[in-house]
Enzyme design. Sequence first.
Site, PDB file in Angstrom:
ATOM      1  N   ASN A   1      13.265   4.725   4.531  1.00 44.72           N
ATOM      2  CA  ASN A   1      12.325   3.695   4.982  1.00 44.72           C
ATOM      3  C   ASN A   1      11.181   4.369   5.727  1.00 44.72           C
ATOM      4  O   ASN A   1      11.363   5.427   6.324  1.00 44.72           O
ATOM      5  CB  ASN A   1      13.052   2.715   5.916  1.00 44.72           C
ATOM      6  CG  ASN A   1      12.151   1.596   6.402  1.00 44.72           C
ATOM      7  OD1 ASN A   1      11.359   1.040   5.634  1.00 44.72           O
ATOM      8  ND2 ASN A   1      12.239   1.261   7.682  1.00 44.72           N
TER       9      ASN A   1
ATOM     10  N   ARG B   1      13.318  -7.113   5.306  1.00 43.26           N
ATOM     11  CA  ARG B   1      14.655  -7.698   5.454  1.00 43.26           C
ATOM     12  C   ARG B   1      15.638  -6.598   5.810  1.00 43.26           C
ATOM     13  O   ARG B   1      15.488  -5.471   5.352  1.00 43.26           O
ATOM     14  CB  ARG B   1      15.124  -8.343   4.150  1.00 43.26           C
ATOM     15  CG  ARG B   1      14.352  -9.559   3.776  1.00 43.26           C
ATOM     16  CD  ARG B   1      14.880 -10.121   2.475  1.00 43.26           C
ATOM     17  NE  ARG B   1      14.016 -11.194   2.023  1.00 43.26           N
ATOM     18  CZ  ARG B   1      14.122 -12.448   2.424  1.00 43.26           C
ATOM     19  NH1 ARG B   1      15.083 -12.803   3.251  1.00 43.26           N
ATOM     20  NH2 ARG B   1      13.299 -13.368   1.985  1.00 43.26           N
TER      21      ARG B   1
ATOM     22  N   SER C   1       0.834  -1.214   0.000  1.00 41.77           N
ATOM     23  CA  SER C   1       0.000   0.000   0.000  1.00 41.77           C
ATOM     24  C   SER C   1       0.868   1.263   0.000  1.00 41.77           C
ATOM     25  O   SER C   1       0.494   2.264  -0.621  1.00 41.77           O
ATOM     26  CB  SER C   1      -0.974   0.006   1.185  1.00 41.77           C
ATOM     27  OG  SER C   1      -0.293   0.190   2.405  1.00 41.77           O
ATOM     28  N   ASN C   2       2.002   1.229   0.673  1.00 40.46           N
ATOM     29  CA  ASN C   2       2.887   2.410   0.639  1.00 40.46           C
ATOM     30  C   ASN C   2       3.526   2.578  -0.730  1.00 40.46           C
ATOM     31  O   ASN C   2       3.719   3.697  -1.201  1.00 40.46           O
ATOM     32  CB  ASN C   2       3.951   2.314   1.733  1.00 40.46           C
ATOM     33  CG  ASN C   2       3.409   2.723   3.081  1.00 40.46           C
ATOM     34  OD1 ASN C   2       3.233   3.902   3.356  1.00 40.46           O
ATOM     35  ND2 ASN C   2       3.099   1.739   3.925  1.00 40.46           N
TER      36      ASN C   2
ATOM     37  N   HIS D   1       8.387   3.575   8.788  1.00 44.21           N
ATOM     38  CA  HIS D   1       8.186   2.641   9.896  1.00 44.21           C
ATOM     39  C   HIS D   1       6.955   3.079  10.695  1.00 44.21           C
ATOM     40  O   HIS D   1       6.815   4.263  11.007  1.00 44.21           O
ATOM     41  CB  HIS D   1       9.429   2.611  10.797  1.00 44.21           C
ATOM     42  CG  HIS D   1       9.309   1.609  11.886  1.00 44.21           C
ATOM     43  ND1 HIS D   1       9.439   0.251  11.649  1.00 44.21           N
ATOM     44  CD2 HIS D   1       9.007   1.745  13.198  1.00 44.21           C
ATOM     45  CE1 HIS D   1       9.241  -0.396  12.787  1.00 44.21           C
ATOM     46  NE2 HIS D   1       8.982   0.473  13.737  1.00 44.21           N
TER      47      HIS D   1
HETATM   48  C1  GAR Z   1       3.896  -0.581   6.731  1.00 44.86           C
HETATM   49  O1  GAR Z   1       3.089  -0.287   7.845  1.00 44.86           O
HETATM   50  C2  GAR Z   1       5.340  -0.245   7.004  1.00 44.86           C
HETATM   51  O2  GAR Z   1       5.504   0.887   7.782  1.00 44.86           O
HETATM   52  C3  GAR Z   1       5.771  -1.481   7.737  1.00 44.86           C
HETATM   53  O3  GAR Z   1       5.196  -2.530   7.023  1.00 44.86           O
HETATM   54  C4  GAR Z   1       3.948  -2.092   6.496  1.00 44.86           C
HETATM   55  C5  GAR Z   1       3.888  -2.439   5.028  1.00 44.86           C
HETATM   56  O4  GAR Z   1       2.620  -2.161   4.495  1.00 44.86           O
HETATM   57  N1  GAR Z   1       7.212  -1.572   7.782  1.00 44.86           N
HETATM   58  C6  GAR Z   1       7.899  -1.976   8.836  1.00 44.86           C
HETATM   59  O5  GAR Z   1       7.368  -2.376   9.856  1.00 44.86           O
HETATM   60  C7  GAR Z   1       9.407  -1.920   8.681  1.00 44.86           C
HETATM   61  N2  GAR Z   1      10.071  -2.118   9.910  1.00 44.86           N
HETATM   62  P1  GAR Z   1       2.425  -2.026   2.937  1.00 44.86           P
HETATM   63  O6  GAR Z   1       3.078  -3.266   2.312  1.00 44.86           O
HETATM   64  O7  GAR Z   1       0.940  -2.032   2.720  1.00 44.86           O
HETATM   65  O8  GAR Z   1       3.081  -0.764   2.476  1.00 44.86           O
END
Ligand code: GAR
Length: 194
Positions: free
Chosen positions: A105, A89, A13-14, A107
Amino acid sequence: MARLAVLASGNGSNFQALAEALRADGGHEAALLVCDRPGAFALERAARLGIPARLVRYAGRPREDAEAEIAAALEDADVDLVALAGFMRLLGPSLVERWEGRMVNVHPALLPAYPGTRSIERAWEAGDAELGVTVHFVDRGMDTGRIIGQARVPRGETLEATEEAVHRAEHALYPRIVLDLLDGIPGAEAPRRT
Ligand code: GAR
């Protein structure tokens, strides 16, 4: 005009929020998705958005080999900035050093609180009245690089409502910061915005 690559492992989604923001802005290009998991929905999103995608498998070979493939894909696509978006990863030193200052990134927590996984759930379970999201440069640690921006999100009625609010905050903050960084890349100023 600068070129962005996104690394994602799952839902994406991001990745989609970034791609759509760049398209709406018109000044830069989402040039590549790199995904490490076959069948990840991020790959489907890339197909729908018409963005080239590269599946890089880690299973059954040394991490260095997978990362060499990622490094080559980034060079081939001639990208200027790399955005990790749910890429689950830890990247090794050669990629991190090559992209130092050009790899970011997102978070889902107010770092340095709750690095790692299950961040929203852990903040919720701890009873935090305020949660949030962080965008930071990537270094060799886990969610430890220099913070670029944060957004605060009040605790919602339920964990699910809070998770949704945190994701909405990511989808607003991350594209804004990435667009600013792309604008700041020398020679890549967007030819627009009156
Ligand atoms: C997001 O909430 C991102 O911030 C998190 O994984 C999710 C991915 O969602 N990332 C972490 O926790 C990294 N440490 P998405 O695949 O729908 O973008």
